[in-house]
Design a protein around this motif. Structure first.
Motif, short mmCIF file in Angstrom:
data_model
loop_
_atom_site.label_atom_id
_atom_site.label_comp_id
_atom_site.label_asym_id
_atom_site.label_seq_id
_atom_site.Cartn_x
_atom_site.Cartn_y
_atom_site.Cartn_z
N PHE A 143 0.85 -1.18 0.00
CA PHE A 143 0.00 0.00 0.00
C PHE A 143 0.89 1.24 0.00
O PHE A 143 1.88 1.29 0.73
N VAL A 144 0.51 2.23 -0.79
CA VAL A 144 1.17 3.54 -0.74
C VAL A 144 0.07 4.56 -0.56
O VAL A 144 -0.88 4.63 -1.36
N ASP A 145 0.19 5.34 0.50
CA ASP A 145 -0.80 6.33 0.86
C ASP A 145 -0.26 7.72 0.54
O ASP A 145 0.82 8.07 1.01
N GLY A 146 -0.97 8.45 -0.29
CA GLY A 146 -0.54 9.81 -0.59
C GLY A 146 -0.71 10.16 -2.05
O GLY A 146 -0.97 9.32 -2.90
N SER A 147 -0.55 11.43 -2.35
CA SER A 147 -0.72 11.89 -3.73
C SER A 147 0.65 12.13 -4.36
O SER A 147 1.66 12.19 -3.69
N GLY A 148 0.65 12.26 -5.67
CA GLY A 148 1.87 12.60 -6.39
C GLY A 148 2.75 11.42 -6.74
O GLY A 148 3.90 11.60 -7.17
N LEU A 149 2.27 10.21 -6.59
CA LEU A 149 3.06 9.03 -6.90
C LEU A 149 3.22 8.89 -8.41
O LEU A 149 2.27 9.05 -9.18
N SER A 150 4.43 8.61 -8.85
CA SER A 150 4.70 8.36 -10.26
C SER A 150 4.64 6.86 -10.50
O SER A 150 5.38 6.10 -9.87
N LEU A 151 3.75 6.43 -11.38
CA LEU A 151 3.60 5.02 -11.69
C LEU A 151 4.01 4.76 -13.14
O LEU A 151 3.61 5.49 -14.04
N PRO A 152 4.81 3.70 -13.36
CA PRO A 152 5.15 3.37 -14.74
C PRO A 152 3.91 2.92 -15.50
O PRO A 152 2.94 2.43 -14.90
N GLU A 153 3.94 3.09 -16.81
CA GLU A 153 2.82 2.67 -17.65
C GLU A 153 2.65 1.15 -17.58
O GLU A 153 3.63 0.41 -17.46
N THR A 200 12.43 3.30 -10.81
CA THR A 200 11.22 4.07 -10.57
C THR A 200 10.40 3.33 -9.50
O THR A 200 10.91 2.40 -8.89
N THR A 201 9.17 3.71 -9.30
CA THR A 201 8.35 3.07 -8.27
C THR A 201 8.37 1.55 -8.46
O THR A 201 8.04 1.05 -9.54
N CYS A 202 8.76 0.85 -7.39
CA CYS A 202 8.94 -0.59 -7.44
C CYS A 202 8.84 -1.16 -6.03
O CYS A 202 9.26 -0.50 -5.07
N PHE A 203 8.30 -2.35 -5.91
CA PHE A 203 8.15 -3.01 -4.62
C PHE A 203 9.00 -4.28 -4.62
O PHE A 203 9.09 -4.96 -5.64
N GLU A 204 9.63 -4.57 -3.48
CA GLU A 204 10.63 -5.63 -3.46
C GLU A 204 10.45 -6.57 -2.27
O GLU A 204 9.96 -6.18 -1.22
N LEU A 205 10.88 -7.79 -2.49
CA LEU A 205 10.95 -8.82 -1.46
C LEU A 205 12.35 -9.41 -1.51
O LEU A 205 12.84 -9.75 -2.59
N PHE A 206 12.99 -9.51 -0.35
CA PHE A 206 14.28 -10.16 -0.23
C PHE A 206 14.12 -11.34 0.72
O PHE A 206 13.49 -11.21 1.77
N LEU A 207 14.70 -12.47 0.36
CA LEU A 207 14.72 -13.65 1.22
C LEU A 207 16.15 -14.14 1.32
O LEU A 207 16.82 -14.35 0.30
N ALA A 208 16.63 -14.32 2.55
CA ALA A 208 18.00 -14.78 2.79
C ALA A 208 17.96 -16.08 3.56
O ALA A 208 17.24 -16.20 4.57
N GLU A 209 18.72 -17.05 3.10
CA GLU A 209 18.81 -18.31 3.82
C GLU A 209 19.51 -18.06 5.16
O GLU A 209 20.55 -17.40 5.20
N THR A 210 18.96 -18.55 6.25
CA THR A 210 19.54 -18.30 7.57
C THR A 210 20.83 -19.08 7.78
O THR A 210 21.65 -18.72 8.61
N SER A 211 21.03 -20.14 7.00
CA SER A 211 22.20 -21.00 7.20
C SER A 211 23.38 -20.66 6.29
O SER A 211 24.36 -21.39 6.25
N GLY A 212 23.31 -19.58 5.53
CA GLY A 212 24.40 -19.24 4.62
C GLY A 212 24.28 -17.81 4.13
O GLY A 212 23.56 -17.00 4.70
N GLU A 213 24.98 -17.52 3.06
CA GLU A 213 25.01 -16.15 2.52
C GLU A 213 24.10 -15.97 1.31
O GLU A 213 23.90 -14.84 0.86
N THR A 214 23.54 -17.04 0.77
CA THR A 214 22.69 -16.95 -0.41
C THR A 214 21.41 -16.18 -0.08
O THR A 214 20.82 -16.37 0.98
N TYR A 215 21.02 -15.29 -1.02
CA TYR A 215 19.74 -14.60 -0.85
C TYR A 215 19.09 -14.36 -2.20
O TYR A 215 19.73 -14.48 -3.25
N TYR A 216 17.81 -14.03 -2.15
CA TYR A 216 16.98 -13.89 -3.34
C TYR A 216 16.33 -12.51 -3.33
O TYR A 216 15.95 -12.00 -2.29
#
Length: 160
Positions: free
Chosen positions: A12-22, A35-51
């Motif tokens: 959710f983004v609350d507010g005016s003036g947000l720039s959204l890609p086409e 530009t405006t983008c939402f992200e998820l990061f997942l890291a394995e707890t047993s090592g250094e690999t992440y997504y």
């Protein structure tokens, strides 16, 4: 029955003036974070690999795997492409617009292990101003890849 490999994220983004890609055809794309983008990061707890998963309001997405902090990036091969849906702007009673983006993501292509999770967003305003949002930030400039951003712990999925 709920699929243990499936996760639904709602941003959710609350507010005016947000720039959204086409809006574009859904598919993999790079540099969505410019530009405006939402992200998820997942890291394995047993090592250094992440997504890293990026979801654009354009409906495009990206998925990467890293060997360690900002090194060894490769495209993550996905069996099921993420589904990204941007809802029309909602005008709540207080008058400030509310933007909603859903990302439905199948995690069966990553190991079923305990993970640490980070949620983040790049928000670009119509005047070009950018802000960087995360559950937590490391000291200094925003860095969504930094382990300090991975603040939530997820158990491994209960696969049968």
């Amino acid at each position: 029955m709920t699929d243990p490999d499936d996760i639904l994220l709602r941003y959710f983004v609350d507010g005016s003036g947000l720039s959204l890609p086409e809006w574009e055809s859904s598919g993999r794309a790079d540099e969505l974070w410019t530009t405006t983008c939402f992200e998820l990061f997942l890291a394995e707890t047993s090592g250094e690999t992440y997504y890293e998963f990026n979801f654009s309001p354009s409906s495009q997405w990206a998925a990467y795997v890293f060997d360690r902090y900002r090194e060894g990036r490769q495209d993550l091969t996905v069996t099921v492409e993420p589904f990204v849906e941007r809802f029309p702007e909602i005008e709540p009673e207080d008058g400030a617009p509310l933007y909603v983006l859903d990302a439905d993501l199948d995690l069966s292509d990553i190991p079923p292990v305990r993970m640490r999770m980070g949620l983040s967003a790049v928000i670009e305003e119509q005047d070009g101003t950018k802000s960087y949002w995360a559950l937590a930030h490391p000291a200094g400039k925003p860095d969504f890849h930094h382990p300090d951003c991975f603040t939530l712990e997820l158990p491994p999925p209960a696969r049968s």
